[in-house]
Write a protein that holds these residues in place. Structure first.
Motif, PDB file in Angstrom:
ATOM      1  N   ALA A 178       0.825  -1.211   0.000  1.00 32.96           N
ATOM      2  CA  ALA A 178       0.000   0.000   0.000  1.00 32.96           C
ATOM      3  C   ALA A 178       0.856   1.257   0.000  1.00 32.96           C
ATOM      4  CB  ALA A 178      -0.928   0.003   1.201  1.00 32.96           C
ATOM      5  N   ASP A 179       2.015   1.204   0.711  1.00 34.07           N
ATOM      6  CA  ASP A 179       2.934   2.341   0.735  1.00 34.07           C
ATOM      7  C   ASP A 179       4.330   1.843   1.080  1.00 34.07           C
ATOM      8  OD1 ASP A 179       3.375   2.678   3.798  1.00 34.07           O
ATOM      9  OD2 ASP A 179       1.201   2.640   3.595  1.00 34.07           O
ATOM     10  N   ASP A 180       5.302   2.753   1.071  1.00 34.49           N
ATOM     11  CA  ASP A 180       6.708   2.383   1.243  1.00 34.49           C
ATOM     12  C   ASP A 180       6.994   1.677   2.568  1.00 34.49           C
ATOM     13  OD1 ASP A 180       7.003   3.643  -1.157  1.00 34.49           O
ATOM     14  OD2 ASP A 180       8.271   5.272  -0.425  1.00 34.49           O
ATOM     15  N   SER A 181       6.189   1.945   3.609  1.00 33.19           N
ATOM     16  CA  SER A 181       6.452   1.352   4.924  1.00 33.19           C
ATOM     17  C   SER A 181       6.304  -0.167   4.910  1.00 33.19           C
ATOM     18  CB  SER A 181       5.510   1.950   5.977  1.00 33.19           C
ATOM     19  OG  SER A 181       4.161   1.660   5.672  1.00 33.19           O
ATOM     20  N   GLU A 182       5.613  -0.717   3.920  1.00 38.66           N
ATOM     21  CA  GLU A 182       5.408  -2.163   3.841  1.00 38.66           C
ATOM     22  C   GLU A 182       6.522  -2.864   3.060  1.00 38.66           C
ATOM     23  OE1 GLU A 182       1.537  -2.978   2.300  1.00 38.66           O
ATOM     24  OE2 GLU A 182       0.494  -1.836   3.843  1.00 38.66           O
ATOM     25  N   CYS A 183       7.504  -2.094   2.583  1.00 36.25           N
ATOM     26  CA  CYS A 183       8.574  -2.672   1.758  1.00 36.25           C
ATOM     27  C   CYS A 183       9.879  -2.772   2.547  1.00 36.25           C
ATOM     28  CB  CYS A 183       8.794  -1.817   0.513  1.00 36.25           C
ATOM     29  SG  CYS A 183       7.343  -1.785  -0.578  1.00 36.25           S
ATOM     30  N   GLN A 187      13.531  -0.469  -0.508  1.00 34.69           N
ATOM     31  CA  GLN A 187      12.543  -0.625  -1.580  1.00 34.69           C
ATOM     32  C   GLN A 187      11.333   0.274  -1.357  1.00 34.69           C
ATOM     33  OE1 GLN A 187      11.463  -4.690  -2.333  1.00 34.69           O
ATOM     34  NE2 GLN A 187      13.537  -5.321  -2.856  1.00 34.69           N
ATOM     35  N   LYS A 188      10.722   0.658  -2.479  1.00 32.70           N
ATOM     36  CA  LYS A 188       9.546   1.521  -2.461  1.00 32.70           C
ATOM     37  C   LYS A 188       8.339   0.781  -3.036  1.00 32.70           C
ATOM     38  CE  LYS A 188      10.005   5.791  -3.829  1.00 32.70           C
ATOM     39  NZ  LYS A 188       9.674   6.574  -2.617  1.00 32.70           N
ATOM     40  N   CYS A 189       7.144   1.208  -2.657  1.00 29.40           N
ATOM     41  CA  CYS A 189       5.913   0.616  -3.196  1.00 29.40           C
ATOM     42  C   CYS A 189       5.585   1.329  -4.503  1.00 29.40           C
ATOM     43  CB  CYS A 189       4.782   0.786  -2.183  1.00 29.40           C
ATOM     44  SG  CYS A 189       3.254  -0.039  -2.665  1.00 29.40           S
ATOM     45  N   CYS A 190       5.795   0.654  -5.622  1.00 32.76           N
ATOM     46  CA  CYS A 190       5.722   1.285  -6.947  1.00 32.76           C
ATOM     47  C   CYS A 190       4.608   0.676  -7.802  1.00 32.76           C
ATOM     48  CB  CYS A 190       7.057   1.127  -7.680  1.00 32.76           C
ATOM     49  SG  CYS A 190       8.461   1.874  -6.816  1.00 32.76           S
ATOM     50  N   ARG A 191       4.100   1.484  -8.738  1.00 38.28           N
ATOM     51  CA  ARG A 191       3.107   1.002  -9.690  1.00 38.28           C
ATOM     52  C   ARG A 191       3.761   0.018 -10.646  1.00 38.28           C
ATOM     53  NH1 ARG A 191      -1.497   1.959  -7.500  1.00 38.28           N
ATOM     54  NH2 ARG A 191      -2.431   1.316  -9.477  1.00 38.28           N
ATOM     55  N   THR A 192       2.997  -1.001 -11.053  1.00 39.19           N
ATOM     56  CA  THR A 192       3.460  -1.947 -12.072  1.00 39.19           C
ATOM     57  C   THR A 192       2.865  -1.553 -13.430  1.00 39.19           C
ATOM     58  OG1 THR A 192       1.591  -3.421 -11.672  1.00 39.19           O
ATOM     59  CG2 THR A 192       3.584  -3.791 -10.349  1.00 39.19           C
ATOM     60  N   ALA A 193       3.314  -2.232 -14.478  1.00 42.44           N
ATOM     61  CA  ALA A 193       2.864  -1.892 -15.831  1.00 42.44           C
ATOM     62  C   ALA A 193       1.366  -2.100 -16.009  1.00 42.44           C
ATOM     63  CB  ALA A 193       3.644  -2.718 -16.866  1.00 42.44           C
ATOM     64  N   CYS A 194       0.796  -3.056 -15.259  1.00 39.83           N
ATOM     65  CA  CYS A 194      -0.637  -3.330 -15.371  1.00 39.83           C
ATOM     66  C   CYS A 194      -1.413  -2.777 -14.183  1.00 39.83           C
ATOM     67  CB  CYS A 194      -0.877  -4.827 -15.554  1.00 39.83           C
ATOM     68  SG  CYS A 194      -0.295  -5.419 -17.162  1.00 39.83           S
ATOM     69  N   GLY A 196      -0.912  -2.363 -10.929  1.00 38.24           N
ATOM     70  CA  GLY A 196      -0.923  -2.902  -9.575  1.00 38.24           C
ATOM     71  C   GLY A 196       0.151  -2.190  -8.765  1.00 38.24           C
ATOM     72  N   ARG A 197       0.592  -2.832  -7.663  1.00 40.43           N
ATOM     73  CA  ARG A 197       1.658  -2.273  -6.838  1.00 40.43           C
ATOM     74  C   ARG A 197       2.528  -3.400  -6.324  1.00 40.43           C
ATOM     75  NH1 ARG A 197       1.585   2.905  -4.985  1.00 40.43           N
ATOM     76  NH2 ARG A 197      -0.245   4.137  -5.499  1.00 40.43           N
ATOM     77  N   GLN A 198       3.856  -3.152  -6.289  1.00 42.90           N
ATOM     78  CA  GLN A 198       4.759  -4.124  -5.696  1.00 42.90           C
ATOM     79  C   GLN A 198       6.010  -3.413  -5.187  1.00 42.90           C
ATOM     80  OE1 GLN A 198       5.500  -6.823  -8.974  1.00 42.90           O
ATOM     81  NE2 GLN A 198       7.415  -5.790  -9.504  1.00 42.90           N
ATOM     82  N   CYS A 199       6.684  -4.030  -4.204  1.00 44.86           N
ATOM     83  CA  CYS A 199       7.911  -3.456  -3.664  1.00 44.86           C
ATOM     84  C   CYS A 199       9.021  -3.557  -4.702  1.00 44.86           C
ATOM     85  CB  CYS A 199       8.306  -4.194  -2.381  1.00 44.86           C
ATOM     86  SG  CYS A 199       7.154  -3.914  -1.017  1.00 44.86           S
ATOM     87  N   THR A 200       9.686  -2.439  -4.945  1.00 44.72           N
ATOM     88  CA  THR A 200      10.661  -2.356  -6.042  1.00 44.72           C
ATOM     89  C   THR A 200      11.844  -1.505  -5.601  1.00 44.72           C
ATOM     90  OG1 THR A 200       8.779  -2.360  -7.567  1.00 44.72           O
ATOM     91  CG2 THR A 200      10.915  -1.808  -8.496  1.00 44.72           C
ATOM     92  N   ALA A 201      13.048  -1.875  -6.053  1.00 46.68           N
ATOM     93  CA  ALA A 201      14.240  -1.081  -5.759  1.00 46.68           C
ATOM     94  C   ALA A 201      14.124   0.275  -6.455  1.00 46.68           C
ATOM     95  CB  ALA A 201      15.489  -1.810  -6.237  1.00 46.68           C
TER      96      ALA A 201
END
Length: 357
Positions: A178-183, A187-194, A196-201
C-alpha cells in the motif's frame, strides 16, 4: 448611484508620486517616515503599509456550497487580521480573517476509492490535522469523508518508469503493497505496468537535466526504449526521452542559475520563426542562459534577477478596467531595494513591496 471604477489619472496618481522621479516608467518612492510603500491600488498609486504573510495555512474551502453571489471581501492581506489569523478565501470566493490550520509532517495514505462503490459519502470526522492525536493527520477516506489516520512513510528515491503503454494487460496486477512502509530495506511501493503495486528497488536519478527534444521531427514510428532509468546509463549520462518518444542514454545539458527574461511574444507579429542560436546554457558565455525569443527561437541572454518573496494579490476581479495598466517594469532587477516587479489589477506591471512569508 452605482459606483463604477475608472482609472482617473489625476485622482489616482496624486497619492504618492515622487517629485524627483516623476517621469512615467521610473521608480516611485516610498514614504520613509512610516515605512509605507508607493503601491498599485488597481487604479493609480497610493502610499500603503507593506503586507506581510503570516505563518500557517488557510483551511480548505467547501466548494460544494451553492453561491448566489460572491462572498464579501472583509480583508485584503494577513496584516489586516488580528493575532495569528490569516486573510483566507471563503466558500463563495470572498475573503475573511480566519485562524490558520495545523499541517503535521508526513503524507496521508492513498485510498482505493476507484475499487469501492460508495452508497453514500463518508462522515467528516476531522477538519484538519490539529484535531488528530499525536502524529496522526486528517486524511480523506475512500468515500470522500475524512478521518484521523497515521501518516505513511515515503522513502527517498524514485520508482522506475513502467512501459505500460507497450503492454496489453489481460487483467489488473495485484496490490502487493500500500505504501513504502510495507517494503523491506530501501525498496519503495511502486506502480506496475498493469496498474498494480509491488515493492521495487528505487532508481538512481543523476544530477543534470535532459536536453529538450525537438518535436519538429516527423516520426514514422515510436523510438526505441534503449534504457529505463539513469542507473542503466554510463558515467554521467541520463536516460532521456527522444524526439520520437523513445528513450536513450544522453549527456545532460548544463543549466546555469537564474531565470530567462519574459518575452513579449503576444505583442509581436512574427513573419517567421526565430533562429535557434543556442541549444542549451553550456553554449552561452559567462553567466548567460539559452533563452527563448519572442518569435520562438533561442538566443544567449543575460538572466534576470528574481528577488525573494512574493507579489501581493490583486483584486482584479472586483475592478472594471477601462484600459490596461502600463508596463512600468520588466523584471525585479528594475525595482529598488527589495521591491519586486508585480502584476497590477489591470494587467500591467509595477515595482511593489513584496509579501514575506
Amino acid at each position: 448611484m452605482t459606483a463604477r471604477v475608472y482609472c482617473a489619472v489625476l485622482l489616482c496618481l496624486s497619492g504618492c508620486w515622487s517629485s524627483t522621479e516623476a517621469a512615467p516608467g521610473q521608480n516611485f518612492t516610498a514614504n520613509p517616515a512610516n515605512n509605507e510603500k508607493c503601491c498599485s491600488k488597481g487604479c493609480g498609486l497610493q502610499c500603503t503599509a507593506p503586507v506581510t504573510a503570516k505563518p500557517g495555512v488557510c483551511p480548505s474551502t467547501n466548494y460544494e456550497v451553492i453561491c448566489k453571489r460572491q462572498g464579501k471581501v472583509l480583508c485584503a492581506a494577513d496584516s489586516e487580521c488580528p493575532k495569528n489569523q490569516k486573510c483566507c478565501i471563503t466558500e463563495c470566493d470572498g475573503r475573511q480573517c480566519t485562524a490558520p490550520v495545523t499541517v503535521k509532517p508526513g503524507v496521508c495514505p492513498k485510498t482505493n476509492g476507484e475499487l469501492i462503490r460508495c452508497s453514500e459519502k463518508d462522515e467528516e470526522l476531522c477538519a484538519d490535522d490539529s484535531e488528530c492525536p499525536k502524529n496522526q493527520k486528517c486524511c480523506r477516506t475512500a468515500c470522500d469523508g475524512s478521518r484521523c489516520t497515521a501518516p505513511v512513510t515515503v522513502k527517498p528515491g524514485e520508482c522506475p518508469k513502467t512501459n505500460g503503454e507497450l503492454i496489453r494487460c489481460s487483467e489488473k496486477d495485484e496490490e502487493l503493497c500500500a505504501d513504502d512502509s510495507e517494503c523491506p530495506n530501501i525498496q519503495k511501493c511502486c506502480r506496475t505496468a498493469c496498474d498494480g503495486r509491488q515493492c521495487t528497488a528505487p532508481v538512481t536519478v543523476k544530477p543534470g537535466e535532459c536536453p529538450s527534444p525537438k518535436y519538429e521531427v516527423m516520426c514514422i514510428m515510436k523510438g526505441e526504449e534503449l534504457c529505463a532509468a539513469d542507473s542503466e546509463c554510463p558515467k554521467n549520462q541520463k536516460c532521456c526521452i527522444t524526439e520520437c518518444g523513445g528513450r536513450q542514454c544522453t549527456a545532460p545539458v548544463t543549466v546555469k542559475p537564474g531565470v530567462c527574461p519574459k518575452t513579449n511574444g503576444e505583442l509581436i507579429r512574427c513573419s517567421e520563426k526565430g533562429e535557434e542560436l543556442c541549444a542549451d546554457d553550456s553554449e552561452c558565455p559567462k553567466n548567460q542562459k539559452c533563452c527563448r525569443t519572442a518569435c520562438d527561437g533561442s538566443r544567449c541572454t543575460a538572466p534576470v534577477t528574481v528577488k525573494p518573496g512574493e507579489c501581493p494579490k490583486t483584486n482584479g476581479e472586483l475592478i472594471r478596467c477601462s484600459k490596461k495598466d502600463e508596463e512600468l517594469c520588466a523584471d525585479d532587477s528594475e525595482c529598488p531595494n527589495i521591491q519586486k516587479c508585480c502584476r497590477t489589477a489591470c494587467s500591467g506591471s509595477r515595482c511593489t513591496a513584496r509579501v514575506t512569508g
